[in-house]
Design a protein around this motif. Sequence first.
Motif, mmCIF file in Angstrom:
data_model
loop_
_atom_site.group_PDB
_atom_site.id
_atom_site.type_symbol
_atom_site.label_atom_id
_atom_site.label_comp_id
_atom_site.label_asym_id
_atom_site.label_seq_id
_atom_site.Cartn_x
_atom_site.Cartn_y
_atom_site.Cartn_z
ATOM 1 N N SER A 1 1.134 -2.292 9.321
ATOM 2 C CA SER A 1 -0.059 -2.795 8.688
ATOM 3 C C SER A 1 -0.162 -1.871 7.146
ATOM 4 C CB SER A 1 -1.458 -2.239 9.330
ATOM 5 O OG SER A 1 -1.373 -0.545 9.610
ATOM 6 N N ASP A 2 0.283 -0.771 7.181
ATOM 7 C CA ASP A 2 0.532 0.073 5.967
ATOM 8 C C ASP A 2 1.505 -0.574 5.061
ATOM 9 O OD1 ASP A 2 -1.163 1.920 7.125
ATOM 10 O OD2 ASP A 2 0.298 3.263 7.795
ATOM 11 N N ALA A 3 2.472 -0.842 5.483
ATOM 12 C CA ALA A 3 3.567 -1.657 4.670
ATOM 13 C C ALA A 3 2.859 -3.100 3.962
ATOM 14 C CB ALA A 3 4.598 -1.819 5.596
ATOM 15 N N LEU A 4 2.206 -3.890 4.946
ATOM 16 C CA LEU A 4 1.861 -4.886 4.418
ATOM 17 C C LEU A 4 0.820 -4.779 3.466
ATOM 18 C CD1 LEU A 4 1.327 -7.379 7.760
ATOM 19 C CD2 LEU A 4 2.581 -7.711 5.994
ATOM 20 N N ARG A 5 -0.275 -3.588 3.485
ATOM 21 C CA ARG A 5 -1.312 -3.207 2.663
ATOM 22 C C ARG A 5 -0.535 -3.036 1.142
ATOM 23 N NH1 ARG A 5 -2.888 0.548 5.163
ATOM 24 N NH2 ARG A 5 -4.346 -0.488 6.440
ATOM 25 N N VAL A 6 0.403 -2.165 1.120
ATOM 26 C CA VAL A 6 1.114 -2.068 -0.121
ATOM 27 C C VAL A 6 1.851 -3.180 -0.602
ATOM 28 C CG1 VAL A 6 2.795 -0.579 -1.127
ATOM 29 C CG2 VAL A 6 1.426 0.421 0.713
ATOM 30 N N TYR A 7 2.295 -3.798 0.178
ATOM 31 C CA TYR A 7 3.151 -5.029 -0.193
ATOM 32 C C TYR A 7 2.185 -6.027 -0.672
ATOM 33 C CZ TYR A 7 6.981 -8.155 -1.237
ATOM 34 O OH TYR A 7 8.185 -8.892 -1.909
ATOM 35 N N ALA A 8 1.103 -6.439 -0.070
ATOM 36 C CA ALA A 8 -0.100 -7.457 -0.553
ATOM 37 C C ALA A 8 -0.491 -6.888 -1.747
ATOM 38 C CB ALA A 8 -1.170 -7.583 0.644
ATOM 39 N N SER A 9 -0.985 -5.621 -2.064
ATOM 40 C CA SER A 9 -1.306 -5.349 -3.329
ATOM 41 C C SER A 9 -0.588 -5.404 -4.393
ATOM 42 C CB SER A 9 -1.652 -3.654 -3.235
ATOM 43 O OG SER A 9 -2.244 -3.249 -4.349
ATOM 44 N N GLU A 10 0.921 -5.232 -4.175
ATOM 45 C CA GLU A 10 1.928 -5.557 -5.369
ATOM 46 C C GLU A 10 2.092 -6.990 -5.739
ATOM 47 O OE1 GLU A 10 5.403 -4.101 -4.073
ATOM 48 O OE2 GLU A 10 5.112 -1.793 -4.173
ATOM 49 N N MET A 11 1.796 -8.087 -4.440
ATOM 50 C CA MET A 11 1.811 -9.200 -4.710
ATOM 51 C C MET A 11 0.637 -9.713 -5.485
ATOM 52 S SD MET A 11 4.437 -10.644 -3.838
ATOM 53 C CE MET A 11 5.624 -9.356 -4.307
ATOM 54 N N ARG A 12 -0.630 -9.108 -5.166
ATOM 55 C CA ARG A 12 -1.953 -9.501 -6.036
ATOM 56 C C ARG A 12 -1.445 -9.008 -7.336
ATOM 57 N NH1 ARG A 12 -4.527 -7.837 -1.373
ATOM 58 N NH2 ARG A 12 -4.697 -5.635 -2.256
ATOM 59 N N ASP A 13 -1.040 -7.971 -7.698
ATOM 60 C CA ASP A 13 -0.989 -7.458 -9.194
ATOM 61 C C ASP A 13 0.191 -8.321 -9.841
ATOM 62 O OD1 ASP A 13 -2.600 -5.516 -8.673
ATOM 63 O OD2 ASP A 13 -1.164 -4.021 -8.299
ATOM 64 N N LYS A 14 1.152 -8.830 -8.963
ATOM 65 C CA LYS A 14 2.295 -9.813 -9.547
ATOM 66 C C LYS A 14 1.723 -11.040 -9.841
ATOM 67 C CE LYS A 14 7.155 -10.814 -8.868
ATOM 68 N NZ LYS A 14 8.191 -10.644 -7.853
ATOM 69 N N ARG A 15 0.863 -11.598 -9.088
ATOM 70 C CA ARG A 15 0.076 -12.770 -9.435
ATOM 71 C C ARG A 15 -0.439 -12.896 -10.728
ATOM 72 N NH1 ARG A 15 -3.180 -15.596 -4.659
ATOM 73 N NH2 ARG A 15 -4.322 -13.668 -4.776
ATOM 74 N N VAL A 16 -1.213 -11.674 -10.786
ATOM 75 C CA VAL A 16 -2.147 -11.580 -12.095
ATOM 76 C C VAL A 16 -1.098 -11.611 -13.328
ATOM 77 C CG1 VAL A 16 -3.753 -9.956 -13.387
ATOM 78 C CG2 VAL A 16 -3.966 -10.589 -11.000
ATOM 79 N N MET A 17 0.116 -10.736 -13.289
ATOM 80 C CA MET A 17 0.772 -10.492 -14.136
ATOM 81 C C MET A 17 1.567 -11.897 -14.521
ATOM 82 S SD MET A 17 2.756 -6.908 -13.398
ATOM 83 C CE MET A 17 3.756 -7.216 -14.654
#
Length: 325
Positions: free
Chosen positions: A265-281
């Motif tokens: 869950s911790d790994a998914l939380r960090v990676y999901a946050s990175e994917m959201r930022d990457k989608r915005v970028m």
Amino acid sequence: MEFIDNAKLMLESMLGPFGPLMLVGGLGFTMILITLPVLLKKRDDPLDRLKASTRTTEKLPGKPEKLRAASGRDKLEKYANFLEPQDAEEFSAVKLKLMQAGYQGKNAVRMYHFAQFALGVIGLIIGVIYAMMNTSGQDVTTQDLLIWVLIPGGAFYMLPKYWVTRRQAMRNEAITHGFPDSLDMMLVCVEAGQSLDQSIIRVSRELKSGFPELAGEFELVSNEMKAGKDKGAVLKDMAERCGVQDITSFVTVLVQSQQFGTSISDALRVYASEMRDKRVMRAEEAANKLPTKMTLATMMLTVPPLLLILIGPSLYGISQNLGGG
């Protein structure tokens, strides 16, 4: 030379102006019909003959025949040596490209090369017909005939390759767009108490309507896990089939989390946050490219009418004055 000229005149008198071209086309078609079965003929494998003889000798007198015969749906099996690359690296590259385009059948490579061969022959036939229609009453050079015949054949031959490349790009784009949402949904499922296998099944069900390509990949992963295949190998196969860098990184994160015993869950939380930022970028990047792409269209559509409005009357007056003078 006199013999060739006499033969040409005789053909034209018998078959019209298309006589020589019809003769060449007929000879070429006959050669194709003669050589094609030889090229497509598959040599008998000695191991297959040994297996057949073994089955024949082992058959008992009272033993019933097979309840299910081999399905003859694969009509191209006997042409496999001709339709499939014999080089292992080339075969793997074509198979990987077809898998990333969504064609994951076991005969996908064979069908791909058959489509190229069949469309190439159809293109050559169309080129010959076009050449026959354009050579009536005209002196056409050999170069023109070759161009008229070979260009349609080459275009039709390259059509499956273009289609697969286009499908691969569209599928990668669809998977890239849907992947951040799938990570958020998977994180919610894992934090709600479900295991990774259950969360993948739930995500595959929820994504079917919006992102069917990604949902199909998650569904295949869940089925392979149910069959008992190693989870790391299943995830790596998914990354290979998708061909998207984000999913490759995601698979690496999950495999490392499983190996080191950290919380998924911790790994998914960090990676999901990175994917959201990457989608915005990614969205900001597309928005920043838009003015540059519109500059050329704006200049092409606005500058000529503006010049016509501003300079047109002056040019008309100058032409009238010079004409009157």
